[in-house]
Design a protein around this motif. Structure first.
Motif: not given
Lengths: 366, 180
Positions: A79, A82-83, A86, A95, A269, A342, B9-11, B14-15, B17-19, B50
């Motif tokens: 991913p 990702a950033s 996000a 959401w 995910i 991702p 999962v909470p936003f 998730s943010r 985790l992806t970062a 998660c």
């Protein structure tokens, strides 16, 4: 060069061997000795490995070489976005799923998880015997084949899938069968010659997905995301069929392609259903003219979330008169805000069967 | 909670985790230097993270927590596949796990890497693309570029070392730009 330099060079050599999968047990043993002997060796090792992980990542995203014909960017194996994803999420403050303005096909794609009883959910067939109204032309500098295809599906939007289709047509058109098939295998079944990429795309069991039959299955390529439309999709050309002998030379009056394929997805995910589809494009070729799509079919289903079960998709395509080649592609698509997140999950197909029914006689298994 | 939660999962989780994915993968690959294995472990780690999203304290150190779970998953993976794979011993993994992985530095390295990658000659870029983007095996690369395996291996070595040296040179520039 002092002893420390020498051992760091050795760390580099051994680390690279390991990263390239060229190592043996003795290499691991020696590298372990060096890594346990000093912090500098561990630091050098970590530096190389981290760079490799970034290279793996970066060349998937930023360092893309292909000219882009759309806003679609390659969805990385890992991913990388990702950033970015996000940030997009944060900006929009979204959401919940994006369910706005569905077209007939979008509505199907945005539907919730399906049960086995309601699939396949769609048979969005658009087949015509006349040249399609909106055609886009694609060619590559390295290919003599210009391919004009119509419709609005993942295959149309995928540079790679169209490129493979072009390559397959060129191989079959020029009878360039002497090589290794350039990413596919040339097969001859009765009067039909096919360029088959299935083996090229196949993988053994992975990510908790077992092949439906045998020990290999098709793994679709990485999803490409389109930030503008909040979608992620991929298309892989799996077969190109040369029908010239049957249709043009033998004058078959009715030709139909029956297809059957199973789809599955691994757990990622994002626990979300995926819209899988199979597309068939009928291509007409004329000397000196671009290869043109004169009809196409797309059938789709929404997968369930269970990696144990495979969902079956069947279709029938009445092949338009004048067809010279058929291009068959498998596609996966996700829509909504979560499509931007991702996902490490894989998308799979298995037991792809194509049957060509000529003049309502027994089908030719392809 | 059994299996994978059906709840999203909470936003914020998730943010985060992806970062963290980039660093998390680098960390796992350091302990388990095999891409396929590392990707499997990354996926398993993501799933566990998660599942445990509800247990995470937002005031806590997310990276430390995630790395710890990743390390457990690496150990579990090695235990499962011990007989069939060439892997480091537990002691070496513990030593490597103790190495500091600076996420901020990784982000800057990535920027420097981009600059350096652009400087590679075309033939090196082609081999790098086949290896790093397309994940091709060396023997396949050798076939595609029409060169012996040893030559491709040596070129890949040079690519890596050239990039490391270049990234070191570019880092002060990238750091300075980042501070602006």
């Amino acid at each position: 060069m002092n002893a420390s330099d020498v051992s760091l060079k050795e760390v580099e050599l051994l680390t690279v061997r390991v990263l390239d999968g060229l190592h043996e047990q003795k290499d691991m043993d020696r590298l372990s000795v060096l890594l346990s002997s000093c912090a500098a060796a561990r630091s050098r090792y970590a530096e190389l490995v981290v760079q490799d992980s970034l290279l793996h990542w970066e060349t998937s995203e930023v360092l893309e070489f292909e000219p882009s014909e759309s806003k679609t960017v390659l969805f990385p194996k890992l991913p990388l976005v990702a950033s970015f994803a996000a940030a997009i999420l944060a900006v929009f403050g979204v959401w919940h799923w994006n369910r706005s303005a569905p077209s007939s096909v979008e509505g199907l794609a945005l539907g919730g998880p399906t049960t086995p009883s309601d699939k396949p959910i769609a048979s969005a067939a658009v087949a015509s015997a006349t040249p399609e109204s909106q055609l886009a032309s694609y060619s590559s500098p390295s290919s003599e084949v210009v391919l004009e295809v119509g419709g609005d599906g993942p295959f149309i939007r995928s540079i790679d899938a169209r490129g493979e289709a072009r390559k397959g047509i060129m191989i079959l058109d020029k009878k360039k069968w002497d090589g290794d098939g350039e990413g596919g295998i040339v097969e001859i079944r009765e009067d039909v010659v096919a360029w088959n990429r299935e083996e090229h795309l196949s993988v053994p069991a992975e990510q908790g997905i077992l092949p439906l039959e045998g020990d290999r299955m098709i793994k679709l390529s990485k999803l490409g995301i389109d930030v503008r439309t909040h979608s992620a999709e991929v298309s892989d050309t799996v077969r190109v069929l040369d029908l010239r002998e049957i249709i043009r030379n033998q004058g078959a009056s009715t030709v139909r392609l029956n297809t059957s394929v199973f789809f599955n997805q691994s757990i990622g995910i994002v626990r979300e259903s995926t819209q899988f589809s199979l597309t068939v494009h009928a291509i007409k070729s004329e000397n000196g003219e671009p290869h043109r799509s004169i009809g196409h079919l797309e059938t789709s289903l929404n997968s369930d979330l269970n990696p144990i079960t495979w969902e079956e998709l069947n279709s029938e395509f009445e092949i338009p008169e004048g067809t010279d080649f058929l291009v068959v592609a498998l596609n996966a698509r996700r829509e909504g805000t979560n499509a931007l997140i991702p996902d490490l999950g894989g998308f799979y197909a298995d037991q792809l069967h194509l049957g060509l029914v000529v003049n309502e006689q027994e089908a030719i298994r392809l | 909670m059994s299996g994978v939660s059906d709840d999203l999962v909470p936003f914020d989780f998730s943010r985060k985790l992806t970062a963290l994915q980039r660093s998390l993968y680098a960390y796992i690959l350091t302990l388990l230097p095999n891409r396929t294995d590392a990707e499997d472990v990354l996926q398993e780690t993501n799933l566990i993270l998660c599942r445990k999203a509800g247990e995470y304290d937002p005031k806590g150190h997310f990276q430390g927590w995630a790395f710890q779970i990743a390390r457990y998953q690496v150990m579990a993976h090695i235990t499962k596949s011990k007989r069939s794979r060439l892997q480091f011993s537990t002691e070496i993994i513990e030593a490597l796990a103790a190495e500091e992985l600076d996420t901020k530095r990784i982000v800057l390295s990535q920027k420097a890497l981009q600059l350096c990658y652009d400087l590679l000659p075309d033939h090196m870029k082609r081999i790098a693309r086949l290896r790093f983007r397309e994940d091709s095996q060396l023997k396949d690369i050798a076939k595609k570029v029409g060169r012996p395996l040893g030559s491709v291996s040596a070129t890949l070595h040079r690519i890596r070392i050239n990039l490391i040296d270049c990234v070191r040179r570019k880092m002060p520039l990238v750091e300075a730009e980042n501070e602006l």
